[in-house]
Design a protein around this motif. Structure first.
Motif, short mmCIF file in Angstrom:
data_model
loop_
_atom_site.label_atom_id
_atom_site.label_comp_id
_atom_site.label_asym_id
_atom_site.label_seq_id
_atom_site.Cartn_x
_atom_site.Cartn_y
_atom_site.Cartn_z
N ALA A 232 8.57 -8.43 37.42
CA ALA A 232 8.32 -7.53 38.55
C ALA A 232 8.86 -6.14 38.31
CB ALA A 232 8.92 -8.13 39.82
N THR A 233 10.00 -6.03 37.61
CA THR A 233 10.62 -4.72 37.41
C THR A 233 9.86 -3.84 36.43
OG1 THR A 233 12.07 -5.75 35.76
CG2 THR A 233 12.94 -5.48 38.00
N GLU A 234 8.81 -4.39 35.77
CA GLU A 234 7.99 -3.61 34.84
C GLU A 234 6.72 -3.08 35.52
OE1 GLU A 234 8.64 -2.89 31.66
OE2 GLU A 234 10.54 -3.98 31.62
N LEU A 235 6.63 -3.19 36.83
CA LEU A 235 5.39 -2.87 37.55
C LEU A 235 4.83 -1.50 37.20
CD1 LEU A 235 3.28 -3.39 39.81
CD2 LEU A 235 4.92 -2.35 41.40
N ARG A 236 3.52 -1.46 36.91
CA ARG A 236 2.77 -0.22 36.75
C ARG A 236 1.42 -0.43 37.44
NH1 ARG A 236 7.10 0.61 35.16
NH2 ARG A 236 7.80 1.67 33.25
N LEU A 237 1.16 0.34 38.49
CA LEU A 237 -0.12 0.27 39.18
C LEU A 237 -0.66 1.69 39.35
CD1 LEU A 237 -2.41 -1.16 40.67
CD2 LEU A 237 -1.02 -1.10 42.75
N PRO A 238 -1.47 2.18 38.39
CA PRO A 238 -2.09 3.49 38.55
C PRO A 238 -3.11 3.43 39.70
CG PRO A 238 -2.16 2.76 36.26
CD PRO A 238 -1.77 1.58 37.08
N VAL A 239 -2.98 4.31 40.66
CA VAL A 239 -3.86 4.30 41.83
C VAL A 239 -5.19 4.94 41.47
CG1 VAL A 239 -4.16 5.08 44.19
CG2 VAL A 239 -1.91 4.34 43.40
N GLY A 248 -7.85 2.18 62.49
CA GLY A 248 -6.62 1.60 63.01
C GLY A 248 -5.77 0.89 61.98
N GLU A 249 -6.32 0.63 60.78
CA GLU A 249 -5.54 -0.03 59.73
C GLU A 249 -4.91 1.02 58.82
OE1 GLU A 249 -7.41 -3.01 57.47
OE2 GLU A 249 -8.16 -4.14 59.18
N ARG A 250 -3.85 0.62 58.17
CA ARG A 250 -3.20 1.52 57.23
C ARG A 250 -4.07 1.71 55.99
NH1 ARG A 250 2.02 2.73 58.27
NH2 ARG A 250 3.14 1.46 59.81
N ARG A 251 -3.76 2.75 55.26
CA ARG A 251 -4.50 3.02 54.03
C ARG A 251 -4.24 1.91 53.00
NH1 ARG A 251 -2.66 8.30 55.15
NH2 ARG A 251 -0.92 8.04 53.70
N ARG A 252 -5.23 1.69 52.15
CA ARG A 252 -5.11 0.75 51.04
C ARG A 252 -5.14 1.54 49.73
NH1 ARG A 252 -6.00 -4.89 51.71
NH2 ARG A 252 -5.34 -5.41 53.84
N TYR A 253 -4.33 1.09 48.79
CA TYR A 253 -4.25 1.75 47.49
C TYR A 253 -4.72 0.75 46.43
CZ TYR A 253 -1.26 4.52 50.49
OH TYR A 253 -0.77 5.26 51.54
N THR A 254 -5.77 1.14 45.72
CA THR A 254 -6.46 0.21 44.83
C THR A 254 -6.35 0.67 43.38
OG1 THR A 254 -8.05 -0.27 46.58
CG2 THR A 254 -8.68 -0.90 44.35
N GLY A 255 -6.16 -0.29 42.49
CA GLY A 255 -6.11 0.01 41.06
C GLY A 255 -5.95 -1.26 40.26
N ARG A 256 -5.81 -1.12 38.95
CA ARG A 256 -5.63 -2.28 38.07
C ARG A 256 -4.22 -2.27 37.53
NH1 ARG A 256 -5.98 -3.81 32.70
NH2 ARG A 256 -6.37 -1.67 32.03
N LEU A 257 -3.51 -3.38 37.73
CA LEU A 257 -2.15 -3.49 37.21
C LEU A 257 -2.16 -3.40 35.68
CD1 LEU A 257 -0.86 -6.47 39.38
CD2 LEU A 257 0.03 -4.15 39.45
N SER A 258 -1.37 -2.50 35.15
CA SER A 258 -1.26 -2.42 33.70
C SER A 258 0.00 -3.09 33.19
CB SER A 258 -1.28 -0.96 33.24
OG SER A 258 -0.13 -0.26 33.66
N ALA A 259 0.92 -3.44 34.09
CA ALA A 259 2.12 -4.17 33.69
C ALA A 259 2.80 -4.72 34.94
CB ALA A 259 3.09 -3.27 32.92
N GLY A 260 3.58 -5.78 34.74
CA GLY A 260 4.39 -6.31 35.82
C GLY A 260 3.64 -7.17 36.81
#
Length: 571
Positions: A232-239, A248-260
């Protein structure tokens, strides 16, 4: 059938109780023109029964003999010229493993395609003609493979049938390849084959009883691929995309995990802003998945409406997290793909993960000699297919890792801003923020140290805080005049002028802190920054002092020119 991607960060663990997944091995092939690469690939496809019948029939002559090279040469231009031009991806499988094979061109003009084809490979197959031995392109391709992180090289000495399966000839070529591997700091397994009749490709050859090693397919089947444990501590999620699914819903941030990994409840930090939040919802289009693991594509919702845009990167907010570098300067190895040469000072667009920034070629350190694999220092320019070490300076922060740590976050391309052509592919070997803060938030100097600048210019930067309560600006101007007349490079930073030029906040304390940050940048450049602070209240003055002292820059408080001259004698 389940196939497991075994790239770093991939989820290689089967679900509880499920059938063990088959591993996916990614291969890049390379060799000079006419070494028989297309024939070898055709033989692999043919002998593993990985060809559709209609495809096989279309390349089989009236005598029932298949043109193996035509099985892999897909472009019409390739078939007409008899060479491979583009990178083509072929797929085959065995009962125990699935394969993706990148067929890269052998012609020197298309060396750049090898850089692309090898970038995601687990193993590289180098083809060598038994008659010609190791050639210039063999060395170049082997070096590219090691540069892009392929740590498993296997060399196939092809066309052994043409040299009558002569062991002595094989041993001579094998010695060349072993020496090449030693030069590159890696081990190369060498296998004698004859791709056209199929000797030692899939089936063992009776014509070479003196060889007791594995066939090519046996070697590929036996490669042990273990994905690193997802952390988990290696997380990389480029948005890649920011959306609001419904009102009424919060924003969503979408991308492909490159690590973690990522799951609901995880603390995250958005870089480069440094804003913090917590994951409150996670969508992987898989109702049964609680934890997202690289390289899955995900959509996340955060507890706070922080400012996150395309190009930002979400990283772990846990204690001890491994953080990327917020870079303004990047040391990299690039393969130049453009027809036009590049020189120091040229500007390009740098595309990295989901962000694009402008960049300048600040320095070309060395260029690879494909004949000797030596580095030629300080070339004046790079031409088509040149491989070189360079330093790039970017117009904005790039959130990056070294390529050896993360292939996705450590790779980039350079684009010609005028033609939109991709002109280089590169890998990050070092990065730094030349004028900002390091990973822990502490101030970092630029590439040259204060000692470097002092040795070159004869002056060390400093900050003079002019505390005259009557007319600090007038005193500051007099101090600047006195210092410059004595050989000092000094400059007055007028708070009022900077407030208007930089649109600083109206709050006195915030404006003073911003002014102090500008002052330390000026001082870090080797200039004496003269800052009129006048009768600022104690709280504001303390904030200014703290900002400057955090940078480790000399600070003096003076009320007149005599005090300034005493604090800073002539250079």
């Amino acid at each position: 059938m389940t196939v497991t991607d075994v790239r770093p960060g991939a989820d290689a663990s089967p679900d509880s109780g499920a059938v063990a997944p088959r591993q996916l091995l990614r291969i890049a092939t390379a060799g000079s023109v006419d070494d028989g690469k297309s024939t070898l690939i055709g033989r692999l496809l043919h002998d593993t029964d990985s060809l559709p019948l209609d495809h096989l029939e279309s390349v089989t002559d009236d005598d029932g003999v298949a043109d193996l090279a035509a099985l892999s040469d897909g472009l019409r231009a390739e078939r007409e010229q008899g060479i491979t031009i583009d990178v083509a991806y072929r797929f085959f499988s065995t009962p125990t493993r699935s394969y993706v094979l990148a067929d890269t061109p052998g012609h020197e003009r298309y060396t750049r395609n090898m850089f692309t084809g090898a970038s995601n490979a687990n193993v590289a197959i180098l083809l060598v003609d038994a008659r010609a031995g190791v050639l210039r392109q063999t060395r170049r391709h082997a070096r590219i493979a090691t540069l892009v992180g392929v740590d498993r090289l296997v060399a196939t000495v092809n066309k052994m049938d043409i040299v009558d399966y002569d062991e002595s000839r094989f041993r001579a070529v094998e010695a060349e390849l072993v020496a090449l591997g030693a030069r590159l700091g890696t081990e190369i397994l060498v296998i004698p084959i004859a791709a056209k009749p199929g000797d030692n490709v899939v089936h063992r050859s009776a014509a070479m009883p003196w060889y007791d090693g594995p066939t090519l397919l046996e070697h590929l089947e036996g490669i042990d691929l273990v994905a690193p444990a997802p952390v988990a501590t290696e997380l990389r999620l480029p948005v890649q995309w920011v959306s609001r699914p419904t009102a009424g819903e919060r924003r969503r941030y979408t991308g492909r995990l490159s690590a973690g990994t990522l799951q609901v409840g995880d603390p995250v930090v958005a870089l480069p802003s440094g804003s913090r939040s917590v994951v409150t919802a996670l969508d992987t289009l898989d109702a049964d998945r609680d934890v997202a693991v690289a390289p899955l594509s995900v959509s996340v919702e955060l507890a706070d409406d922080i400012d996150v845009a395309r190009g930002d990167v979400l990283v772990s907010g846990r204690d001890g997290a491994h953080l990327p570098v917020l870079a303004r300067e990047i040391d990299a190895t690039v393969c130049w793909l453009g027809e036009q040469p590049v020189t120091v000072g040229d500007r390009v667009a740098l595309k990295h993960t989901t962000t694009t920034v402008r960049a300048t070629v600040q320095r070309i350190h060395s260029r690879l000699d494909p004949e000797t694999l030596d580095e030629s220092p300080s070339p004046t320019a790079l031409s088509l297919n040149d491989i070189a070490r360079v330093t790039l300076r970017t117009s904005a922060v790039v959130v990056t890792d070294d390529y050896v740590d993360n292939r996705d976050a450590g790779a980039f391309i350079l684009v010609d801003e005028h033609t939109n052509d991709t002109v280089a592919a590169g890998i990050v070997e070092g990065a730094r923020d030349s004028a900002g803060r390091d990973d822990s938030g502490a101030w970092t100097p630029s590439v040259l140290t204060a000692d470097d600048r002092a040795a070159r210019t004869g002056q060390r930067g400093a900050v003079l805080l002019v505390v005259d309560p009557v007319d600090a600006v007038a005193v500051s101007v007099a101090v600047e005049d006195a210092l410059t007349s004595r050989g000092r490079n000094a400059y007055v930073l007028d708070g009022a002028a900077l407030r208007g030029a930089l649109d600083l906040p109206p709050d006195d304390r915030s404006a003073a802190v911003h002014l102090a940050r500008v002052a330390r940048l000026v001082a870090d450049a080797g200039v004496v920054a003269v800052v009129p602070v006048g009768a600022a209240d104690a709280g504001v003055l303390d904030a200014v002092r703290a900002e400057i002292d955090a940078a480790g820059i000399a600070r003096h408080e003076v009320a007149d020119t005599d005090a300034a001259i005493a604090a800073l004698p002539p250079a």
